[in-house]
Design an enzyme around this catalytic site. Sequence first.
Site, PDB file in Angstrom:
ATOM      1  N   ASN A  11       2.309  39.892   8.404  1.00 15.24           N
ATOM      2  CA  ASN A  11       3.447  39.302   7.681  1.00 15.24           C
ATOM      3  C   ASN A  11       3.955  40.344   6.688  1.00 15.24           C
ATOM      4  OD1 ASN A  11       5.225  37.805   6.175  1.00 15.24           O
ATOM      5  ND2 ASN A  11       3.668  36.479   5.237  1.00 15.24           N
ATOM      6  N   LYS A  13       6.476  40.202   4.915  1.00 14.09           N
ATOM      7  CA  LYS A  13       7.189  39.546   3.806  1.00 14.09           C
ATOM      8  C   LYS A  13       8.539  40.238   3.554  1.00 14.09           C
ATOM      9  CE  LYS A  13       2.772  38.241   1.917  1.00 14.09           C
ATOM     10  NZ  LYS A  13       2.097  37.511   0.861  1.00 14.09           N
ATOM     11  N   HIS A 100       4.502  28.789   5.176  1.00 16.01           N
ATOM     12  CA  HIS A 100       3.761  29.737   4.324  1.00 16.01           C
ATOM     13  C   HIS A 100       3.791  29.223   2.883  1.00 16.01           C
ATOM     14  CE1 HIS A 100       2.645  33.413   2.235  1.00 16.01           C
ATOM     15  NE2 HIS A 100       2.176  33.853   3.389  1.00 16.01           N
ATOM     16  N   GLU A 102       4.326  30.690   0.248  1.00 18.41           N
ATOM     17  CA  GLU A 102       5.455  31.228  -0.518  1.00 18.41           C
ATOM     18  C   GLU A 102       6.746  30.454  -0.219  1.00 18.41           C
ATOM     19  OE1 GLU A 102       4.876  35.349   0.538  1.00 18.41           O
ATOM     20  OE2 GLU A 102       3.019  35.343  -0.629  1.00 18.41           O
ATOM     21  N   GLU A 170      -4.811  29.550   4.817  1.00 20.36           N
ATOM     22  CA  GLU A 170      -4.568  30.544   3.781  1.00 20.36           C
ATOM     23  C   GLU A 170      -4.734  29.902   2.408  1.00 20.36           C
ATOM     24  OE1 GLU A 170      -2.060  33.987   5.344  1.00 20.36           O
ATOM     25  OE2 GLU A 170      -0.659  32.502   4.617  1.00 20.36           O
ATOM     26  N   GLY A 176      -2.533  37.758  -1.547  1.00 26.74           N
ATOM     27  CA  GLY A 176      -2.014  38.865  -2.347  1.00 26.74           C
ATOM     28  C   GLY A 176      -2.751  39.101  -3.647  1.00 26.74           C
ATOM     29  N   SER A 208      -5.766  38.119   1.604  1.00 25.56           N
ATOM     30  CA  SER A 208      -6.362  39.410   1.230  1.00 25.56           C
ATOM     31  C   SER A 208      -7.339  39.956   2.263  1.00 25.56           C
ATOM     32  CB  SER A 208      -7.030  39.297  -0.148  1.00 25.56           C
ATOM     33  OG  SER A 208      -6.069  38.955  -1.130  1.00 25.56           O
TER      34      SER A 208
END
Length: 248
Positions: A11, A13, A100, A102, A170, A176, A208
């Site tokens: 990903n 991003k 996701h 985010e 996740e 991150g 991570s």
Amino acid sequence: MAIRTKLVAGNWKMNGLREDGAMLAHALRQRAIAAGGTLGCEVVVCPPATLLSEVGGILAGSGIALGGQDCHAAPKGAYTGDIGPEMLADLGCSYVILGHSERRHGHGETDAVVRGKVAGAWRAGLVAILCVGETQRQRQAGEAIEVVSSQLAGSIPEDATAATLVVAYEPVWAIGTGLTATIEDIAAMHAEIRSRIPSGTRILYGGSVNPKNADAILRLSDVDGALVGGASLDAADFWAIAQSCPAE
Ligand code: PEP
């Protein structure tokens, strides 16, 4: 039961201008060609929408698949700034990341919104990589399994199959941050997820993942691959993670 071929998904991003994307794609292509089909996993990269066309062109014939990072539920219409799943398919995508954290936390996407997007992805022939995961507060409160189960129940349409769905666990606090869930927690959550999705559906771990921790994570029996953010921007690191997948 279907064979769960491992999947390592990158990903990218919101990273990369055209030159960066092309360099990364060429570096991955070179590695894929050199591996000549000996890798123990399938590989997909999900660049920003602006790079899909160029990266897809570079990766064509390499065996590396292309994916989007999000899509709208509808095929087209008055949705300024959005991208329909059919548009991703038209660019050569076979996967799309949906739900996701985010997007769930940064754009207020609810389970119902994510569910509509998954259905749209399937209409367009895409495999949905559906992300679920708890926040740090929820884990500390002992609510991790409840939260993830509820996300699965709310985000997966009824006609899900192992061929059209991939679930990515996740933990939000591990994305991150350099923090990863313990091997025991990953194993327990993946077993829980497996009991709630169609038989043979692949479950990725994300949060991570890097070349140092990939081996131990990818060896777990209920881990069918990884969703990789930061480390997917470095071809050597991303490839080292893919190479950590034990051969079938
Ligand atoms: C992600 O964005 O899905 C992700 C897992 O990011 P990172 O690997 O950087 O934690």
